[in-house]
Write an enzyme that holds these catalytic residues in place. Sequence first.
Site, short mmCIF file in Angstrom:
data_model
loop_
_atom_site.label_atom_id
_atom_site.label_comp_id
_atom_site.label_asym_id
_atom_site.label_seq_id
_atom_site.Cartn_x
_atom_site.Cartn_y
_atom_site.Cartn_z
CE1 TYR A 56 16.34 60.66 26.99
CE2 TYR A 56 17.74 61.76 25.40
CZ TYR A 56 16.94 60.69 25.76
OH TYR A 56 16.73 59.68 24.87
CD GLU A 58 16.09 57.91 30.48
OE1 GLU A 58 16.80 57.56 31.43
OE2 GLU A 58 16.18 57.42 29.34
CG ASP A 202 -8.06 52.96 23.44
OD1 ASP A 202 -8.03 54.20 23.32
OD2 ASP A 202 -7.35 52.18 22.77
CB THR A 228 -4.51 59.50 20.76
OG1 THR A 228 -5.84 59.90 20.40
CG2 THR A 228 -4.29 58.05 20.36
CE LYS A 231 -6.33 58.30 17.02
NZ LYS A 231 -6.56 56.87 17.25
NE ARG A 237 0.56 60.98 14.91
CZ ARG A 237 -0.44 61.07 14.04
NH1 ARG A 237 -0.66 62.17 13.39
NH2 ARG A 237 -1.21 60.04 13.83
C1 LIG Z 1 -5.75 55.79 17.39
C2 LIG Z 1 -5.99 54.74 18.40
C3 LIG Z 1 -4.94 54.16 19.14
C4 LIG Z 1 -3.48 54.32 18.79
O1 LIG Z 1 -3.00 55.54 18.70
P1 LIG Z 1 -1.61 55.84 17.93
O2 LIG Z 1 -1.31 57.18 18.43
O3 LIG Z 1 -1.92 55.77 16.48
O4 LIG Z 1 -0.62 54.80 18.35
C5 LIG Z 1 -5.27 53.28 20.16
N1 LIG Z 1 -6.54 52.97 20.43
C6 LIG Z 1 -7.55 53.47 19.71
C7 LIG Z 1 -8.95 53.10 20.07
C8 LIG Z 1 -7.31 54.36 18.67
O5 LIG Z 1 -8.34 54.84 17.96
#
Ligand SMILES: *Cc1c(COP(=O)(O)O)cnc(C)c1O
Length: 419
Positions: A56, A58, A202, A228, A231, A237
């Site tokens: 932990y 925080e 994003d 993220t 990807k 993750r």
């Molecule tokens: C995948 C994605 C997210 C969210 O990601 P998670 O890890 O699935 O919560 C947010 N914004 C965009 C543009 C995404 O493609």
Amino acid sequence: MLPALDALLRATDPAIADLIVAEEVRERDTIRLIASENYASSAVLAAAGSVLTNKYSEGYAGKRYYEGQQEIDKIETLAIDRAKALFGADHANVQPYSGSPANLAVYFAFLKPGDTVMGMALPAGGHLTHGWNVSITGAYFRAVQYGVRKDTQRVDLDEVRDLARKEKPKLLFAGGTAVPRTIDFAAYAEIAREVGAIFVADIAHISGLVAAGVHPSPVPVADVVSTTTHKTLRGPRGGMLMCTAAHAKAIDKAVFPGLQGGPHNHTTAAIAVALHEARTAEFKQYAAQIIANARAMAEELVARGFALVTGGTDNHLILADVTPKGLAGKPAAKALDEAGIVLNYNSVPFDPRKPFDPSGVRIGTPAVTSRGMKEPEMRQIAAWIDLVITNHADAAVKARVAGEVRELCAKFPAPGIIL
Ligand SMILES: *Cc1c(COP(=O)(O)O)cnc(C)c1O
């Protein structure tokens, strides 16, 4: 999984051990075209599966609420420093549990409930967390959504500017989950500046491409960059937020204690490993090849009569309207899954069909590129997609393709898969 790890797991829980092995076999023997998925390396998996899950912590390095942070502080600081160096950002927070919580933290940093957010509508290719109505971001905030032009199927920056001038959002999002074209971050930044909005880029899908320099970077024009880590970046993750120095405090406070409790330290370490991998020449080659592969796939699909949204792709992703082939997206995706080709059905802009039964499929090349596949394999895969969709009710065709897919996969071992 490593045999030694498998044996340890199996001794305690054979049911889960069997299911993990079965998933590993599935990931090995099928063609992964889900645009948001990838194969994390064995190094990333090793860090993610470590004892760091026990701790932990925080707070932030040097300001924790629990003792025993000697190693954790170093790990989180390494991850932060690597993120800042890779993306050229002033500040990075590596604690968000995933992309959605990362985005929610941005709302908490800058907005009060009911304030206005502007993002791309989900059916146009945006993400749920950019203010779509079923998301908390659409329920607790006043969301204004922009789309794409009917003729080009691309974002209309004039529409974005007009809407922003009229609605005066506090937060403006760029990016999405089904955007096959380069994003003009500088244009968004200018609009945000004009209306006094915080500009959030994003880059969840494209952060690997941005890190490698094969897609323009939102740094330094964006106030906040959200991503993220699993990807195209090919980590575990997780999520990350980067921002200008001016917003560092607000972002950190919003992630913790605003939204989350203890950071997932095993994930933080695995993110650090992925960021380390992302600075290599191999990673740059991988990112460039993702785009070359998507272009080759797009060309072959067009030649075979598929209608691609925007006519093609600049990045890792293709949105194909499959209805010209006499089938809708969902049955096409199901038939392809039976043939060992795994993708998702997806709405296309101005889709006349319903979201649960849309016209298109989304195709991504990151995972197949991680396996070392190149343009000839992309053309082969496109030919299989065409064959299976055209013969979607023919079990023999699907079985034959599944066998050929397995043979191809055997020639291109996937990172992280040890069987
Ligand atoms: C995948 C994605 C997210 C969210 O990601 P998670 O890890 O699935 O919560 C947010 N914004 C965009 C543009 C995404 O493609």
